[in-house]
Design a protein around this motif. Structure first.
Motif, PDB file in Angstrom:
ATOM      1  N   GLY A  16       0.808  -1.209   0.000  1.00 49.82           N
ATOM      2  CA  GLY A  16       0.000   0.000   0.000  1.00 49.82           C
ATOM      3  C   GLY A  16       0.844   1.262   0.000  1.00 49.82           C
ATOM      4  N   GLU A  17       1.927   1.254   0.760  1.00 53.35           N
ATOM      5  CA  GLU A  17       2.814   2.425   0.791  1.00 53.35           C
ATOM      6  C   GLU A  17       3.472   2.651  -0.566  1.00 53.35           C
ATOM      7  OE1 GLU A  17       5.472   2.301   4.124  1.00 53.35           O
ATOM      8  OE2 GLU A  17       3.818   2.233   5.553  1.00 53.35           O
ATOM      9  N   GLU A  18       3.820   1.593  -1.259  1.00 49.88           N
ATOM     10  CA  GLU A  18       4.416   1.747  -2.589  1.00 49.88           C
ATOM     11  C   GLU A  18       3.390   2.327  -3.572  1.00 49.88           C
ATOM     12  OE1 GLU A  18       7.430   2.245  -4.845  1.00 49.88           O
ATOM     13  OE2 GLU A  18       7.716   1.311  -2.895  1.00 49.88           O
ATOM     14  N   ILE A  19       2.163   1.882  -3.488  1.00 54.12           N
ATOM     15  CA  ILE A  19       1.088   2.420  -4.338  1.00 54.12           C
ATOM     16  C   ILE A  19       0.866   3.898  -4.010  1.00 54.12           C
ATOM     17  CG2 ILE A  19      -1.411   2.314  -4.769  1.00 54.12           C
ATOM     18  CD1 ILE A  19      -1.052  -0.803  -4.344  1.00 54.12           C
ATOM     19  N   ALA A  20       0.839   4.224  -2.723  1.00 54.51           N
ATOM     20  CA  ALA A  20       0.658   5.619  -2.309  1.00 54.51           C
ATOM     21  C   ALA A  20       1.814   6.481  -2.805  1.00 54.51           C
ATOM     22  CB  ALA A  20       0.534   5.705  -0.786  1.00 54.51           C
ATOM     23  N   ALA A  21       3.039   5.972  -2.725  1.00 54.47           N
ATOM     24  CA  ALA A  21       4.204   6.732  -3.207  1.00 54.47           C
ATOM     25  C   ALA A  21       4.081   7.001  -4.705  1.00 54.47           C
ATOM     26  CB  ALA A  21       5.496   5.978  -2.898  1.00 54.47           C
ATOM     27  N   ASP A  22       3.687   5.989  -5.471  1.00 59.14           N
ATOM     28  CA  ASP A  22       3.490   6.175  -6.915  1.00 59.14           C
ATOM     29  C   ASP A  22       2.403   7.208  -7.187  1.00 59.14           C
ATOM     30  OD1 ASP A  22       5.452   4.294  -7.465  1.00 59.14           O
ATOM     31  OD2 ASP A  22       4.023   2.673  -7.877  1.00 59.14           O
ATOM     32  N   ARG A  63      -6.028  -1.941   3.346  1.00 49.18           N
ATOM     33  CA  ARG A  63      -6.845  -3.096   3.737  1.00 49.18           C
ATOM     34  C   ARG A  63      -7.078  -3.958   2.503  1.00 49.18           C
ATOM     35  NH1 ARG A  63      -5.519  -1.634   8.105  1.00 49.18           N
ATOM     36  NH2 ARG A  63      -6.815  -0.931   9.797  1.00 49.18           N
ATOM     37  N   ASN A  64      -7.411  -5.223   2.740  1.00 49.36           N
ATOM     38  CA  ASN A  64      -7.729  -6.089   1.605  1.00 49.36           C
ATOM     39  C   ASN A  64      -9.228  -6.331   1.468  1.00 49.36           C
ATOM     40  OD1 ASN A  64      -8.062  -7.789   3.747  1.00 49.36           O
ATOM     41  ND2 ASN A  64      -6.455  -9.216   3.171  1.00 49.36           N
ATOM     42  N   HIS A  67     -15.058  -4.439   3.751  1.00 53.19           N
ATOM     43  CA  HIS A  67     -16.181  -5.025   4.485  1.00 53.19           C
ATOM     44  C   HIS A  67     -16.377  -4.389   5.867  1.00 53.19           C
ATOM     45  CE1 HIS A  67     -19.158  -8.046   5.492  1.00 53.19           C
ATOM     46  NE2 HIS A  67     -18.495  -8.283   6.619  1.00 53.19           N
ATOM     47  N   PHE A  68     -15.278  -3.988   6.501  1.00 57.43           N
ATOM     48  CA  PHE A  68     -15.354  -3.404   7.847  1.00 57.43           C
ATOM     49  C   PHE A  68     -15.243  -1.888   7.816  1.00 57.43           C
ATOM     50  CE2 PHE A  68     -13.670  -7.716   8.336  1.00 57.43           C
ATOM     51  CZ  PHE A  68     -14.675  -8.254   9.135  1.00 57.43           C
ATOM     52  N   GLY A  69     -15.523  -1.287   6.667  1.00 59.50           N
ATOM     53  CA  GLY A  69     -15.460   0.161   6.523  1.00 59.50           C
ATOM     54  C   GLY A  69     -14.254   0.582   5.700  1.00 59.50           C
ATOM     55  N   ARG A  70     -14.276   1.835   5.311  1.00 58.87           N
ATOM     56  CA  ARG A  70     -13.168   2.393   4.517  1.00 58.87           C
ATOM     57  C   ARG A  70     -11.901   2.425   5.359  1.00 58.87           C
ATOM     58  NH1 ARG A  70     -15.889   7.401   4.641  1.00 58.87           N
ATOM     59  NH2 ARG A  70     -13.970   8.393   3.997  1.00 58.87           N
ATOM     60  N   PRO A  71     -10.740   2.203   4.753  1.00 58.48           N
ATOM     61  CA  PRO A  71      -9.490   2.241   5.518  1.00 58.48           C
ATOM     62  C   PRO A  71      -9.291   3.552   6.276  1.00 58.48           C
ATOM     63  CG  PRO A  71      -9.085   1.293   3.366  1.00 58.48           C
ATOM     64  CD  PRO A  71     -10.509   1.794   3.364  1.00 58.48           C
ATOM     65  N   VAL A  72      -9.702   4.683   5.693  1.00 61.89           N
ATOM     66  CA  VAL A  72      -9.494   5.978   6.344  1.00 61.89           C
ATOM     67  C   VAL A  72     -10.299   6.105   7.634  1.00 61.89           C
ATOM     68  CG1 VAL A  72      -8.843   7.164   4.202  1.00 61.89           C
ATOM     69  CG2 VAL A  72     -11.246   7.153   4.933  1.00 61.89           C
ATOM     70  N   VAL A 111      -7.464  -5.822  -3.574  1.00 61.10           N
ATOM     71  CA  VAL A 111      -8.033  -7.153  -3.667  1.00 61.10           C
ATOM     72  C   VAL A 111      -7.272  -7.893  -4.753  1.00 61.10           C
ATOM     73  CG1 VAL A 111     -10.104  -8.510  -4.155  1.00 61.10           C
ATOM     74  CG2 VAL A 111     -10.297  -6.353  -2.891  1.00 61.10           C
ATOM     75  N   ASP A 112      -6.674  -9.015  -4.391  1.00 66.07           N
ATOM     76  CA  ASP A 112      -5.854  -9.800  -5.324  1.00 66.07           C
ATOM     77  C   ASP A 112      -4.804  -8.924  -6.010  1.00 66.07           C
ATOM     78  OD1 ASP A 112      -7.292 -12.125  -4.721  1.00 66.07           O
ATOM     79  OD2 ASP A 112      -8.796 -11.672  -6.249  1.00 66.07           O
TER      80      ASP A 112
END
Length: 125
Positions: A16-22, A63-64, A67-72, A111-112
């Motif tokens: 996730g951090e790599e995606i955020a950095a991009d 998060r993957n 279902h339990f709410g938005r990550p934020v 997801v995947d």
């Protein structure tokens, strides 16, 4: 929590951090530091928003499932306050001054290994 689950969470967080950095680079932001640590805690990313001239501490929640709410939604005020303190400490330790300092939050649902959702909230405090 068992060792395998801990490894999975770390791997998901790093992805996730790599995606955020991009994503931040796509905004033409400069990444100043990643995974900065001190005895008070850790900052996921410190970036420079060239458009506003702000130094930005970026908290990333991955998060993957949604279902339990938005990550934020899983970042509380205590965490936000700590990130504010830490980014000011980082500036002090670097001998830097910024006219604007803020905290942003990026929530990612993977997801995947595919990004299903990326939400960027600016100046969350």
């Amino acid at each position: 929590m068992d060792e395998e689950m801990t490894r999975h969470r770390r791997s998901l967080g790093a992805q996730g951090e790599e995606i955020a950095a991009d994503y931040l680079r796509s905004l033409d932001w400069s990444l100043l530091e990643r995974n900065w640590r001190c005895n008070e805690g850790e900052l996921d990313m410190i970036a420079y928003d060239c458009e506003t001239g702000a130094v930005v501490a970026v908290e990333v929640k991955t998060r993957n499932t949604a279902h339990f709410g938005r990550p934020v939604e899983h970042v509380g005020q205590d965490k936000i306050d700590r990130v504010h303190r830490l980014v000011r400490r980082w500036l002090y330790e670097q001998g830097l001054f910024a006219r604007e300092v803020r905290v942003d939050l990026i929530g990612i649902v993977l997801v995947d290994d595919a990004v299903v959702d990326l939400e960027h909230l600016r100046d969350i405090a």
